[in-house]
Design a protein around this motif. Structure first.
Motif, short mmCIF file in Angstrom:
data_model
loop_
_atom_site.label_atom_id
_atom_site.label_comp_id
_atom_site.label_asym_id
_atom_site.label_seq_id
_atom_site.Cartn_x
_atom_site.Cartn_y
_atom_site.Cartn_z
N ALA A 126 50.43 47.81 25.53
CA ALA A 126 49.07 48.31 25.32
C ALA A 126 48.33 48.47 26.65
CB ALA A 126 48.30 47.35 24.40
N ALA A 127 48.54 47.51 27.58
CA ALA A 127 47.90 47.62 28.89
C ALA A 127 48.45 48.82 29.67
CB ALA A 127 48.10 46.34 29.69
N ALA A 129 49.64 51.56 28.42
CA ALA A 129 49.06 52.77 27.82
C ALA A 129 47.65 52.99 28.36
CB ALA A 129 49.05 52.66 26.30
N GLY A 130 46.87 51.90 28.47
CA GLY A 130 45.51 52.02 28.98
C GLY A 130 45.47 52.51 30.42
N THR B 49 59.10 52.00 24.68
CA THR B 49 57.77 51.53 25.09
C THR B 49 57.86 50.19 25.82
OG1 THR B 49 56.81 52.68 23.21
CG2 THR B 49 55.44 51.02 24.25
N ALA B 129 50.75 59.47 28.50
CA ALA B 129 49.77 58.52 27.96
C ALA B 129 49.77 58.58 26.43
CB ALA B 129 48.37 58.83 28.51
N ALA B 133 50.94 55.45 24.12
CA ALA B 133 49.87 54.87 23.30
C ALA B 133 50.21 54.95 21.82
CB ALA B 133 48.55 55.60 23.58
N ALA B 136 52.49 51.97 21.32
CA ALA B 136 51.94 50.67 21.74
C ALA B 136 50.70 50.29 20.94
CB ALA B 136 51.61 50.70 23.22
N ASP B 137 49.90 51.28 20.54
CA ASP B 137 48.61 50.97 19.90
C ASP B 137 48.69 51.04 18.38
OD1 ASP B 137 47.60 50.55 22.37
OD2 ASP B 137 46.67 52.51 22.57
N SER B 146 44.21 48.45 25.29
CA SER B 146 44.35 49.75 25.96
C SER B 146 43.00 50.26 26.45
CB SER B 146 44.97 50.78 25.01
OG SER B 146 46.30 50.47 24.73
N THR B 149 41.76 48.11 29.40
CA THR B 149 42.52 48.39 30.62
C THR B 149 42.12 49.74 31.21
OG1 THR B 149 44.37 47.17 29.68
CG2 THR B 149 44.82 48.48 31.63
N ALA B 150 42.00 50.74 30.33
CA ALA B 150 41.62 52.08 30.79
C ALA B 150 40.24 52.04 31.46
CB ALA B 150 41.63 53.07 29.63
#
Lengths: 189, 176
Positions: A126-127, A129-130, B49, B129, B133, B136-137, B146, B149-150
């Motif tokens: 998840a990190a 992806a961010g 992933t 991305a 995502a 992962a999300d 996410s 972090t973004a």
């Protein structure tokens, strides 16, 4: 001949061993992307390159296909010690991380079902992806300013073709890149 | 899974991929994903992933995802061969192009090529991305990580490693 002050002021050419250590240091400090650390190590700490040289090398490394930082290590190694320098810099850069990945790969194939590891990987994914989303946004931002409408259109077409339609990258690059380059060429005239 | 034909096919794909990964390895991830997960089914979505996340969290260049896939397909030798297959072609290209580049520094065509490739790279990184995502999300906690972090990476100068550490700790605690 006695050493002139001018010769003494010029930064010395790093040896092969120093090049190896320099790129090893870049690799091991470079968590989550290596390029910022490369600048600190090469320009600020070791002074092997001027800021201007670094920017020039980086532009070429990013322009050429392949991993940017590996291309950069080739350029810098070759400048000081030819082909051997290029090889030494690249090995310094990727040797230790590749060894670490082999250990990670072995652990993963044995323990990837362990609950806490699954959880940690879910968090890391998840990190990651961010971080990618912010990178894409930072890259896209300059395209939003001024008369950059064609850039935005090409970026959007690329995204839809590759992410949603799942068109092979080769087709996208072979068809879209020449059109995009032609548009910039024509606008520059 | 140890499969020689899979490994040799993968190595050949990497050689080609090496030449079209304009803008670095992040731009090549969608194609890597298409071939490794969708076409050949060597890895599941989840494994891909996971590998992407490990390669990003570890020190060193992002290209290490290729090393991990190589290890999965062919063990120790596979890992080394995959890394070499991705790096060698562009290393040679870089070495030989370096001189020509200096000479055409201010040529209009060179500037047009550079400017023209930027939008394609932006689209490719956005595609990466999206693909990462998507897998992962899968739950609110992951989406929140996410987003945080973004935002951290976009708006502040805080090192992203802190976000990775916090995310791994939350996952370790069973919260993701």
């Amino acid at each position: 001949m006695p050493e002139s002050p001018l010769a003494a002021a010029k930064p010395p050419v790093p040896t092969l061993g120093e090049l190896f250590h320099g790129f090893l240091a870049i690799a091991l400090t470079g968590f989550g992307g290596v390029l910022p650390w490369a600048r600190i190590e090469l320009v600020e700490k070791r002074r092997w390159l001027s800021g201007e040289q670094f920017a020039g090398d980086l532009a070429l490394a990013q322009f050429l296909p392949g991993p940017n930082i590996v291309n950069l290590s080739i350029l810098i190694g070759a400048r000081f010690h030819g082909p051997l320098g290029a090889i030494v810099c690249t090995l310094g850069l990727i040797g230790a991380p590749v060894a670490l990945m082999i250990v990670c790969g072995a652990l993963y194939s044995r323990y990837s079902d362990v609950v806490w590891l699954r959880g940690s990987l879910a968090g890391l994914g998840a990190a990651a992806a961010g971080l990618l989303i912010s990178l894409a946004a930072k890259l896209a931002l300059p395209l939003l300013h001024g008369r950059r409408a064609p850039s935005l259109v090409f970026a959007l077409i690329t995204f839809v073709a590759v992410a949603l339609a799942r068109v092979p990258l080769y087709w996208v690059v072979a068809l879209l890149a020449p059109v995009s380059i032609a548009v910039f060429w024509w606008r520059a005239k | 899974m140890k499969d020689d034909s899979a490994l040799s096919t993968f190595l050949l794909q990497l050689v080609f991929l090496s030449f079209v990964s304009i803008g670095g390895i992040n731009a090549a991830v969608p194609e890597l994903h298409r071939q490794v997960v969708e076409t050949n089914r060597w890895l599941s979505e989840q494994q891909f992933t996971d590998f992407f996340a490990i390669a990003n969290a570890a020190p060193g260049p992002n290209l290490l995802i290729v090393t991990l896939i190589g290890y999965q397909l062919g063990g120790f030798v596979g890992a080394l061969a995959a890394t070499a297959s991705l790096c060698t072609p562009t290393c040679l290209l870089t070495y030989f192009v370096a001189h020509a580049w200096e000479r055409f520094k201010d040529a209009p065509l060179r500037i047009a090529i550079q400017a023209g490739l930027v939008p394609v790279t932006v689209g490719l990184v956005a595609a990466t991305a999206y693909l990462i995502a998507r897998t992962a999300d899968q739950n609110p906690a992951a989406i929140a990580i996410s987003a945080a972090t973004a935002a951290l990476a976009y708006f502040t100068r805080v090192h992203p490693l802190w976000a990775f550490a916090a995310a791994a700790a939350l996952g370790f605690a069973g919260l993701v």
